[in-house]
Design a protein around this motif. Structure first.
Motif, PDB file in Angstrom:
ATOM      1  N   MET A  77      60.991  27.151  40.099  1.00  0.00           N
ATOM      2  CA  MET A  77      60.574  26.386  41.283  1.00  0.00           C
ATOM      3  C   MET A  77      59.230  26.939  41.726  1.00  0.00           C
ATOM      4  O   MET A  77      59.046  28.152  41.809  1.00  0.00           O
ATOM      5  N   PHE A  78      58.279  26.034  41.976  1.00  0.00           N
ATOM      6  CA  PHE A  78      56.937  26.460  42.359  1.00  0.00           C
ATOM      7  C   PHE A  78      56.356  25.525  43.406  1.00  0.00           C
ATOM      8  O   PHE A  78      56.869  24.433  43.645  1.00  0.00           O
ATOM      9  N   TYR A  90      38.413  33.542  53.118  1.00  0.00           N
ATOM     10  CA  TYR A  90      38.676  32.814  51.882  1.00  0.00           C
ATOM     11  C   TYR A  90      40.172  32.749  51.582  1.00  0.00           C
ATOM     12  O   TYR A  90      40.861  33.768  51.597  1.00  0.00           O
ATOM     13  N   MET A  91      40.640  31.550  51.284  1.00  0.00           N
ATOM     14  CA  MET A  91      42.022  31.333  50.853  1.00  0.00           C
ATOM     15  C   MET A  91      41.976  30.885  49.389  1.00  0.00           C
ATOM     16  O   MET A  91      41.199  29.996  49.035  1.00  0.00           O
ATOM     17  N   ALA A  92      42.808  31.487  48.555  1.00  0.00           N
ATOM     18  CA  ALA A  92      42.834  31.158  47.126  1.00  0.00           C
ATOM     19  C   ALA A  92      43.790  29.998  46.874  1.00  0.00           C
ATOM     20  O   ALA A  92      44.840  29.890  47.496  1.00  0.00           O
ATOM     21  N   GLU A  93      43.419  29.131  45.946  1.00  0.00           N
ATOM     22  CA  GLU A  93      44.274  28.031  45.488  1.00  0.00           C
ATOM     23  C   GLU A  93      45.210  28.607  44.420  1.00  0.00           C
ATOM     24  O   GLU A  93      44.747  29.137  43.402  1.00  0.00           O
ATOM     25  N   VAL A  94      46.514  28.504  44.655  1.00  0.00           N
ATOM     26  CA  VAL A  94      47.486  29.234  43.851  1.00  0.00           C
ATOM     27  C   VAL A  94      48.669  28.351  43.460  1.00  0.00           C
ATOM     28  O   VAL A  94      49.152  27.566  44.271  1.00  0.00           O
ATOM     29  N   ALA A  95      49.129  28.516  42.225  1.00  0.00           N
ATOM     30  CA  ALA A  95      50.434  27.989  41.808  1.00  0.00           C
ATOM     31  C   ALA A  95      51.406  29.147  42.025  1.00  0.00           C
ATOM     32  O   ALA A  95      51.349  30.155  41.315  1.00  0.00           O
ATOM     33  N   TYR A  96      52.244  29.039  43.049  1.00  0.00           N
ATOM     34  CA  TYR A  96      53.125  30.143  43.436  1.00  0.00           C
ATOM     35  C   TYR A  96      54.531  29.909  42.889  1.00  0.00           C
ATOM     36  O   TYR A  96      55.171  28.925  43.224  1.00  0.00           O
ATOM     37  N   ILE A 122      50.101  23.943  34.239  1.00  0.00           N
ATOM     38  CA  ILE A 122      50.039  23.110  35.440  1.00  0.00           C
ATOM     39  C   ILE A 122      48.955  23.640  36.375  1.00  0.00           C
ATOM     40  O   ILE A 122      48.127  22.882  36.888  1.00  0.00           O
ATOM     41  N   GLY A 123      48.957  24.944  36.604  1.00  0.00           N
ATOM     42  CA  GLY A 123      47.946  25.555  37.470  1.00  0.00           C
ATOM     43  C   GLY A 123      46.544  25.311  36.956  1.00  0.00           C
ATOM     44  O   GLY A 123      45.631  24.974  37.728  1.00  0.00           O
ATOM     45  N   HIS A 124      46.360  25.464  35.658  1.00  0.00           N
ATOM     46  CA  HIS A 124      45.041  25.220  35.063  1.00  0.00           C
ATOM     47  C   HIS A 124      44.630  23.754  35.234  1.00  0.00           C
ATOM     48  O   HIS A 124      43.490  23.457  35.595  1.00  0.00           O
ATOM     49  N   HIS A 125      45.567  22.848  34.979  1.00  0.00           N
ATOM     50  CA  HIS A 125      45.282  21.417  35.114  1.00  0.00           C
ATOM     51  C   HIS A 125      44.822  21.064  36.529  1.00  0.00           C
ATOM     52  O   HIS A 125      43.902  20.276  36.712  1.00  0.00           O
ATOM     53  N   TRP A 126      45.468  21.653  37.521  1.00  0.00           N
ATOM     54  CA  TRP A 126      45.145  21.350  38.920  1.00  0.00           C
ATOM     55  C   TRP A 126      44.086  22.292  39.486  1.00  0.00           C
ATOM     56  O   TRP A 126      43.874  22.335  40.688  1.00  0.00           O
ATOM     57  N   LYS A 127      43.442  23.044  38.589  1.00  0.00           N
ATOM     58  CA  LYS A 127      42.324  23.918  38.948  1.00  0.00           C
ATOM     59  C   LYS A 127      42.706  24.994  39.973  1.00  0.00           C
ATOM     60  O   LYS A 127      41.925  25.337  40.860  1.00  0.00           O
TER      61      LYS A 127
END
Length: 180
Positions: A77-78, A90-96, A122-127
């Motif tokens: 689950m992510f 700065y806030m990082a864009e993350v697949a958690y 998935i994370g790479h695809h959504w940058k």
């Protein structure tokens, strides 16, 4: 990512991986994911864990037998989130990764690595900048899996990375990350 995906280790582990948004997760799977995570209730309340698992932002990768759709093997689950950094501006864009749970019979067969690999795709695809997760220090198997097998490191905001050793000892968890 086109789903379902197939994961086949051998004749014993022929799996299909289905993708679900929290709103499309069938009630039977909602129940099953909850039951599989029950062992961590020592730190979560039942209602808190249910709320986390059913959060509108939650996404699921569910592994099941290809031959028997009721034979469930595990799930990841992510959520795609913004996570704090040591830079206050700065806030990082993350697949958690909130949960990676496998039934006992499906462990040590590469399925966890495969599901984590899908999360990186998935994370790479959504940058997304990185994949992150929280792991309890006393869960040595999980710590070894994430750091040795997958290559995660302590994230800059993890207690062990940003606090003195004496202060970091007060925390029972670490935050791990790896770039996408």
């Amino acid at each position: 990512m086109n789903t379902p995906l197939i994961y086949q280790k051998d004749a014993q582990l022929d799996l299909t991986i289905d993708y679900y948004h929290a709103s499309t997760l069938p009630p039977s799977l909602v129940d099953w994911t909850f039951q599989l995570t029950k062992k961590i209730f020592i730190i979560f309340t039942e209602s808190g864990k249910k709320a986390e698992l059913q959060a509108p932002e939650a996404r699921y990768l569910v592994a099941r037998s290809t031959q028997d759709t009721t034979d469930l093997k595990g799930f990841l689950m992510f959520q795609m989130v913004q996570e704090e950094t040591m830079d206050d501006d700065y806030m990082a864009e993350v697949a958690y990764c909130y949960e990676l749970q496998l039934v006992e019979a499906a462990r040590n067969q590469g399925l966890g690595e495969y599901l984590m690999g899908l999360l990186f795709q998935i994370g790479h695809h959504w940058k997304m900048e990185k994949v992150m997760l929280t792991v309890f220090k006393d869960n040595k198997g999980a710590m070894r899996f994430y750091t040795k097998k997958i290559g995660f490191k302590l994230d800059e905001i993890s207690p062990g990375a940003c606090l003195s050793p004496r202060k970091a000892r007060k925390f029972d968890y670490e935050i791990l990350s790896k770039p996408c």
